[in-house]
Motif scaffolding. Structure first.
Motif, short mmCIF file in Angstrom:
data_model
loop_
_atom_site.label_atom_id
_atom_site.label_comp_id
_atom_site.label_asym_id
_atom_site.label_seq_id
_atom_site.Cartn_x
_atom_site.Cartn_y
_atom_site.Cartn_z
N TRP A 106 0.83 -1.21 0.00
CA TRP A 106 0.00 0.00 0.00
C TRP A 106 0.86 1.26 0.00
CZ3 TRP A 106 -4.67 1.85 -0.87
CH2 TRP A 106 -4.97 3.13 -0.41
N ILE A 332 -4.78 -2.00 -7.41
CA ILE A 332 -5.11 -1.81 -5.99
C ILE A 332 -6.59 -2.10 -5.75
CG2 ILE A 332 -5.13 -0.15 -4.10
CD1 ILE A 332 -2.80 1.29 -5.43
N LEU A 337 -7.93 -3.17 -1.81
CA LEU A 337 -7.44 -2.09 -0.95
C LEU A 337 -8.08 -0.75 -1.31
CD1 LEU A 337 -3.65 -3.00 -0.59
CD2 LEU A 337 -5.60 -3.70 0.80
N TYR A 448 -6.07 3.78 4.13
CA TYR A 448 -5.81 2.33 4.26
C TYR A 448 -6.58 1.73 5.43
CZ TYR A 448 -3.41 -1.98 5.47
OH TYR A 448 -3.13 -3.28 5.79
N GLY A 452 -8.98 -0.12 3.11
CA GLY A 452 -8.19 -1.25 2.62
C GLY A 452 -7.94 -2.33 3.66
#
Length: 461
Positions: A106, A332, A337, A448, A452
């Motif tokens: 990430w 991604i 995420l 995140y 994610g």
């Protein structure tokens, strides 16, 4: 499972390798080199050799370019091995996710999103400035309120040309890689032809006396110049983003990455040799050294042609970076995420990711003053380079990854040297750059943990 175990969880390798089967494999080695050259060779080739020669290296700027290329090739070889072993979308993000774990993937991906989008937005404004200058030569002007970022106090509201060129590139890419590659190839040919024209014409005006002394600043100047021109090579890493759309990726990707670097080095050195041979390096600290040199040898008509080359260079750079950033956002989203809407494939293209990236860049280029932000491009790139270089070690030790293609020679020394050099270059960046990057990564961690972290591992079938 502990928090650290969740943060460093690695995706299922089989699912990841099979996740991009919906994308069409159409790209060849030639296409990859065109993408790479499109990203690496921009307006800098007409400016950097002159300004660095004048202020830092003298005629030995040629050695500085070669030295920077050698150092850059260390990271390029690491990228080539990863691309050969893991031909998946997402470039350094995917590599970090697989060998280091999710949180590291990430961080790399967030750094690359910053790099790609900021780079394109900044170049779109430069393209607009060059284009407006070209129009003025025909007596045409863009209204002031449509010729700059949003700043009502100074009478500007939107940089219309910057917005339009980004949207045109997004439209081209949405038509499929075969269509966009035809346009990109044509632009790269124009750019290379103009560079060749300068080199050939300029060669007749070279005076070897201008190369004396060759090392006016000593070897220290060569080293300092190499650290400056290193950033001229950035962009070759974007080639690895094309992995799932490449024919025979284990062979094609390494050839595309390393071939890009070799050709770019030859072009930079050729321009530097001719430029410093035409004009004494002491006179090259000007805004546009190539046009200045052409005026001195009474070839001002070539200046307009050089401007066209600059426009072509910026256009191809934007094509490659928008393409690469869309594949990054797609990857991604594919991994969960980011919302999986970004990982959706339509007509064998990640159109949701592509148009999101295109619109965000268009808004940034058209409305946001970017002067203080462009330095963040360098730190985003170096973070990715550092992780990819160090990642070769766990890649080689991974029990389930077999690589019968390219491998970095001199393992493990070369990857470690590449990693250390990335750290050295990062240490040279300004305090302001580091502070702005900390804000960006702080925002990234918020995104995140808000999304994610709770949706990890959701690789699409």
């Amino acid at each position: 499972m502990t928090l650290w175990q969740r943060l460093t969880a690695k995706p299922d390798l089989d699912k990841t390798l099979a996740a991009d089967h919906q994308l069409a494999r159409t790209l060849t080695t030639r296409d990859l080199i065109v993408l790479g050259i499109g990203a690496v060779i921009g307006t800098g080739i007409f400016i950097l050799p002159g300004t660095v020669a004048a202020t830092t290296s003298g005629p030995a700027i040629t050695l500085a370019f070669v030295l920077a290329a050698v150092v850059c090739s260390l990271a390029a070889m690491c990228y080539a091995e990863f691309a050969s072993a893991l031909p998946v979308a997402g470039s350094a993000y995917a590599y970090g996710n697989i060998v280091f774990g999710q949180i590291f993937g990430w961080i790399i991906g967030w750094a690359l999103i910053l790099e790609y989008m900021l780079a394109v937005a900044a170049v779109s404004t430069s393209f607009a400035a060059y284009f407006q200058s070209l129009l003025s030569g025909f007596g045409l002007t863009i209204p002031k309120d449509l010729a700059g970022a949003f700043d009502p106090a100074h009478g500007t509201y939107v940089n219309l040309i910057a917005v339009v060129v980004v949207l045109i590139i997004g439209f081209l890419l949405s038509r499929g890689m075969s269509t966009s590659m035809k346009v990109n190839r044509a632009m790269v040919v124009v750019k290379l032809a103009i560079i060749a024209l300068f080199v050939v014409v300029g060669a007749f005006y070279i005076r070897p006396v201008h190369w004396q002394p060759y090392l006016p600043f000593g070897f220290k100047g060569v080293l300092a110049g190499a650290s400056l021109v290193f950033f001229a090579y950035l962009g070759f890493d974007a080639v690895s983003a094309s992995a799932p759309e490449v024919r025979d990726p284990q062979k094609t990707l390494p050839r595309g990455i390393i071939g890009t670097l070799i050709i770019a080095t030859l072009l930079y050195v050729a321009v530097a040799v001719v430029l410093t041979g035409i004009v004494s390096y002491t006179r090259l600290d000007v805004a546009d050294p190539v046009s200045y040199a052409l005026a001195l040898i009474h070839q001002p008509q070539l200046g307009g042609i050089i401007a066209l080359g600059a426009l072509a260079g910026m256009f191809t750079m934007m094509v490659t970076m928008i393409y690469s950033s869309s594949r990054l956002v797609y990857a991604i989203g594919r991994d969960g995420l980011l919302p999986q809407w970004f990982g959706h494939v339509s007509r064998k293209l990640p159109l949701n990711a592509l148009w999101t990236v295109t619109l965000v860049i268009a808004v940034m280029g058209g409305l946001v003053p970017l002067t203080q932000l462009v330095n963040l491009v360098n730190i985003g790139t170096l973070i990715a380079f550092a992780f990819v270089s160090l990642g070769i070690i766990p890649l080689r030790r991974h029990e389930r990854i077999e690589n019968h293609g390219f491998q970095v020679p001199g393992y493990p020394v070369v990857p470690v040297i590449s990693f250390l050099f990335c750290l050295l270059l990062m240490s040279q960046l300004s305090r302001e750059t580091w502070l702005m990057s900390l804000v960006w990564f702080g925002l990234g961690l918020v995104v995140y943990f808000a999304y994610g972290f709770r949706h990890q591992g959701k690789v699409q079938d």
